[in-house]
Design a protein around this motif. Structure first.
Motif, PDB file in Angstrom:
ATOM      1  N   VAL A  77      95.621   2.552 -10.835  1.00  0.00           N
ATOM      2  CA  VAL A  77      95.821   3.985 -11.058  1.00  0.00           C
ATOM      3  C   VAL A  77      97.298   4.290 -11.283  1.00  0.00           C
ATOM      4  O   VAL A  77      98.170   3.469 -10.991  1.00  0.00           O
ATOM      5  N   PRO A  78      97.597   5.495 -11.786  1.00  0.00           N
ATOM      6  CA  PRO A  78      99.004   5.878 -11.990  1.00  0.00           C
ATOM      7  C   PRO A  78      99.774   5.928 -10.671  1.00  0.00           C
ATOM      8  O   PRO A  78      99.203   6.107  -9.587  1.00  0.00           O
ATOM      9  N   THR A  79     101.071   5.814 -10.780  1.00  0.00           N
ATOM     10  CA  THR A  79     101.938   5.881  -9.604  1.00  0.00           C
ATOM     11  C   THR A  79     101.724   7.186  -8.830  1.00  0.00           C
ATOM     12  O   THR A  79     101.640   7.189  -7.601  1.00  0.00           O
ATOM     13  N   HIS A  80     101.613   8.285  -9.554  1.00  0.00           N
ATOM     14  CA  HIS A  80     101.512   9.603  -8.916  1.00  0.00           C
ATOM     15  C   HIS A  80     100.077  10.138  -8.953  1.00  0.00           C
ATOM     16  O   HIS A  80      99.839  11.326  -9.160  1.00  0.00           O
ATOM     17  N   TRP A  81      99.147   9.224  -8.726  1.00  0.00           N
ATOM     18  CA  TRP A  81      97.717   9.555  -8.740  1.00  0.00           C
ATOM     19  C   TRP A  81      97.372  10.679  -7.765  1.00  0.00           C
ATOM     20  O   TRP A  81      96.553  11.544  -8.064  1.00  0.00           O
ATOM     21  N   ARG A  82      97.971  10.659  -6.626  1.00  0.00           N
ATOM     22  CA  ARG A  82      97.596  11.586  -5.555  1.00  0.00           C
ATOM     23  C   ARG A  82      97.949  13.023  -5.900  1.00  0.00           C
ATOM     24  O   ARG A  82      97.235  13.962  -5.537  1.00  0.00           O
ATOM     25  N   GLY A 132      98.707  14.057  -9.183  1.00  0.00           N
ATOM     26  CA  GLY A 132      98.300  14.426 -10.537  1.00  0.00           C
ATOM     27  C   GLY A 132      99.432  14.934 -11.390  1.00  0.00           C
ATOM     28  O   GLY A 132      99.254  15.872 -12.180  1.00  0.00           O
ATOM     29  N   VAL A 133     100.612  14.313 -11.267  1.00  0.00           N
ATOM     30  CA  VAL A 133     101.783  14.723 -12.037  1.00  0.00           C
ATOM     31  C   VAL A 133     102.414  13.499 -12.689  1.00  0.00           C
ATOM     32  O   VAL A 133     102.021  12.369 -12.445  1.00  0.00           O
ATOM     33  N   GLU A 134     103.406  13.758 -13.549  1.00  0.00           N
ATOM     34  CA  GLU A 134     104.197  12.727 -14.227  1.00  0.00           C
ATOM     35  C   GLU A 134     103.303  11.726 -14.951  1.00  0.00           C
ATOM     36  O   GLU A 134     102.740  12.054 -15.980  1.00  0.00           O
ATOM     37  N   ASP A 135     103.098  10.520 -14.429  1.00  0.00           N
ATOM     38  CA  ASP A 135     102.298   9.544 -15.173  1.00  0.00           C
ATOM     39  C   ASP A 135     100.800   9.737 -14.989  1.00  0.00           C
ATOM     40  O   ASP A 135     100.003   9.017 -15.577  1.00  0.00           O
ATOM     41  N   SER A 136     100.378  10.701 -14.179  1.00  0.00           N
ATOM     42  CA  SER A 136      98.960  10.949 -13.933  1.00  0.00           C
ATOM     43  C   SER A 136      98.526  12.283 -14.535  1.00  0.00           C
ATOM     44  O   SER A 136      99.195  13.305 -14.358  1.00  0.00           O
ATOM     45  N   ARG A 137      97.390  12.279 -15.211  1.00  0.00           N
ATOM     46  CA  ARG A 137      96.804  13.527 -15.678  1.00  0.00           C
ATOM     47  C   ARG A 137      96.313  14.335 -14.477  1.00  0.00           C
ATOM     48  O   ARG A 137      95.858  13.767 -13.484  1.00  0.00           O
ATOM     49  N   PRO A 138      96.354  15.640 -14.566  1.00  0.00           N
ATOM     50  CA  PRO A 138      95.776  16.444 -13.478  1.00  0.00           C
ATOM     51  C   PRO A 138      94.256  16.386 -13.526  1.00  0.00           C
ATOM     52  O   PRO A 138      93.650  16.080 -14.550  1.00  0.00           O
ATOM     53  N   GLY A 139      93.625  16.663 -12.392  1.00  0.00           N
ATOM     54  CA  GLY A 139      92.173  16.772 -12.348  1.00  0.00           C
ATOM     55  C   GLY A 139      91.432  15.471 -12.145  1.00  0.00           C
ATOM     56  O   GLY A 139      90.204  15.434 -12.271  1.00  0.00           O
ATOM     57  N   PHE A 140      92.150  14.382 -11.830  1.00  0.00           N
ATOM     58  CA  PHE A 140      91.514  13.067 -11.689  1.00  0.00           C
ATOM     59  C   PHE A 140      91.319  12.631 -10.236  1.00  0.00           C
ATOM     60  O   PHE A 140      90.903  11.510  -9.986  1.00  0.00           O
ATOM     61  N   LEU A 141      91.611  13.499  -9.282  1.00  0.00           N
ATOM     62  CA  LEU A 141      91.570  13.059  -7.897  1.00  0.00           C
ATOM     63  C   LEU A 141      90.180  12.580  -7.479  1.00  0.00           C
ATOM     64  O   LEU A 141      90.047  11.597  -6.734  1.00  0.00           O
ATOM     65  N   ASP A 142      89.128  13.226  -7.976  1.00  0.00           N
ATOM     66  CA  ASP A 142      87.776  12.773  -7.641  1.00  0.00           C
ATOM     67  C   ASP A 142      87.499  11.381  -8.209  1.00  0.00           C
ATOM     68  O   ASP A 142      86.762  10.591  -7.603  1.00  0.00           O
ATOM     69  N   VAL A 143      88.067  11.090  -9.374  1.00  0.00           N
ATOM     70  CA  VAL A 143      87.913   9.747  -9.950  1.00  0.00           C
ATOM     71  C   VAL A 143      88.611   8.727  -9.064  1.00  0.00           C
ATOM     72  O   VAL A 143      88.037   7.690  -8.702  1.00  0.00           O
TER      73      VAL A 143
END
Length: 491
Positions: free
Chosen positions: A249-254, A256-267
């Motif tokens: 997962v992206p570095t900032h998964w938790r 949902g910013v920078e390298d992570s798209r928002p709205g993916f926390l459930d994934v």
């Protein structure tokens, strides 16, 4: 050809917008965790290395029929102007080697490379894993539906053979980069091809389930464009197949910013294990400590609260940009990830010569690097390091993870293993050398390259002759040792 994740970098640097948590917030999260710790298995409590296995050469019989991942234009032999690599492998243990368009090495030997398609290459890599107590390899599998597919299919079989022979574990990690029709095709590939590998005694199991990795969901770049819904459906499909699903997962998964798209926390929370990517995010020991406080600690707390196994990345550092600091950079990561309480550690990567972040054996000195290639060797900061140093360092990191050695911020692994009897550092190794003459390609640098199969030979029938080494500074010398080459080399 798929573009690897190694080409995807963010602008994150220490001091950028990272969410810090206070110690009271962290303790509160830990105290209220609904923790569902997985027991030790083939990934929990273990060291896993990312294994590309994606190098091919003209003439190696691979279906891809080219200099796969060695050259920018894989139809042409690799050279300084046609290359994709940042570091040169140590080539002394490969049976089959392939000539390139690079100039000779600085020691005069031809610049040759290995092919992952040769079974001996994969056997050698898994032997190195066994010798250094590396538990599991995650075989990277990019979109197999195109021209790369037959070669990747064969690599899965070669990895299986090597893992079985060396008592190591392995699993399939799908990298979804540039996989346009991913959602149906990843299922087809698993059912029709890769699932068959789970019958191997070497296939990694966790909680009684075969491990499958999926790398790339939620990354904020155009090469992984899917919305959360199809990604969640794929994760849940693999879970319905009885798999233990690891997510890269992206570095900032938790957040949902920078390298992570928002709205993916459930994934992200649907995975059994998550492994946030770190290559390109850290480059100094200060970076490592910054991420420990602001990213790793709250990541672990979130995983604890959701019953997810946390497997952070540890990387040796890029040779080209001089990040490694003779192992101290990597060891600080091991120390921080063990004290954060991680359930496992993922090494990025085993054989990633392309980005210079490989732990596999690498040229020790410039003597073993092609002339005028611009590449550095493991001694780039002035500290001599043996070719296997980062394998040994990984082995000790694994022992610390498993509690076999005490938690320590001081790296226990010496860059060069001495032969005993006190300090036996080879002061001459890789240093500037001159001689009265030399014969053919048996040039003076061969005498100080650390390879007993190469040697200096003076001009024939002319005496006396001399060789001189410039140590670069005034240093105490305990003894001078001269050795003849072994019979196999000198005949």
């Amino acid at each position: 050809m798929a573009v690897s994740r190694r080409r995807f970098m963010t602008s994150v640097v220490p001091g950028s917008a990272l969410a810090a948590v206070s110690s009271s917030q962290l303790l509160s999260a830990l105290g209220s965790a609904a923790r569902a710790d997985s027991p030790v298995g083939d990934v929990v409590g273990k060291i896993t290395v990312g294994y590309q296995g994606w190098f091919a050469c003209k003439g190696d019989s691979a279906p891809i029929n080219g200099w796969w991942h060695w050259s920018a234009d894989m139809s042409q032999s690799p050279s300084p102007s046609n290359t994709t690599i940042a570091a040169w492998p140590d080539m002394r243990e490969y049976t089959n080697t392939y000539p390139t368009a690079y100039a000779n090495l600085n020691n005069g030997r031809p610049a040759t490379l290995f092919s992952s398609y040769d079974q001996q290459t994969v056997d050698t890599h898994f032997r190195w894993m066994r010798e250094n107590n590396i538990d599991t390899a995650a075989l990277q599998r990019f979109n197999p539906m195109g021209g790369e597919g037959p070669t990747r299919d064969a690599m899965a079989t070669k990895v299986r053979t090597a893992a079985e022979a060396n008592g190591r574990k392995y699993y399939i990690m799908y990298d979804v980069t540039d996989w346009t029709n991913m959602q149906p095709e990843i299922k087809t590939d698993w059912l029709n091809k890769m699932k068959a590998h789970t019958t191997s005694p070497a296939y990694a199991m966790q909680n009684g389930k075969p491990v499958v990795g999926i790398w790339g969901f939620g990354f904020n770049d155009p090469k992984r464009p899917w919305a959360p819904a199809p990604c969640l459906e794929v994760v849940n499909w693999f879970k319905s197949q009885g798999c233990y699903v690891m997510g890269g997962v992206p570095t900032h998964w938790r957040r949902g910013v920078e390298d992570s798209r928002p709205g993916f926390l459930d994934v992200y929370h649907a995975f059994h294990m998550i492994s946030p990517w770190m290559v390109g995010r850290i480059g100094t020991i200060a970076d490592v400590d910054h991420f420990y406080t602001n990213v790793n600690l709250p990541d672990q707390a979130d995983c604890d609260a959701h019953g997810i196994d946390y497997q952070p990345c540890v990387l040796p550092g890029d040779v080209t940009t001089r990040q490694r600091r003779h192992g101290d950079f990597m060891w600080r990561q091991f120390y921080n990830m063990v004290r954060v309480g991680a359930q496992g550690i993922y090494i990025s990567m085993f054989d990633e010569y392309n980005e210079g972040n490989q732990i596999a054996k690498t040229a020790e000195t410039l003597a073993s690097v092609p002339v005028n290639s611009g590449m550095l060797a493991l001694d780039e900061d002035g500290t001599a390091c043996s070719a296997d140093y980062y394998l040994r360092l990984t082995g000790d990191g694994g022992r610390m993870l498993k509690g076999q050695i005490a938690l320590t911020a001081t790296r226990p692994t010496p860059p060069v293993v001495s032969g005993g009897g006190g300090d036996t550092t080879n002061l001459a190794r890789g240093k500037a050398v001159a001689a009265s003459s030399h014969n053919m390609n048996f040039i003076p640098p061969n005498a100080v390259d650390g390879d007993s199969n190469t040697y200096w030979e003076s001009a024939s029938n002319a005496f006396p002759q001399w060789i001189q080494v410039d140590l670069g500074a005034a240093v105490p010398v305990g003894r001078v040792v001269l050795k003849l080459p072994p019979p196999a080399a000198w005949q």
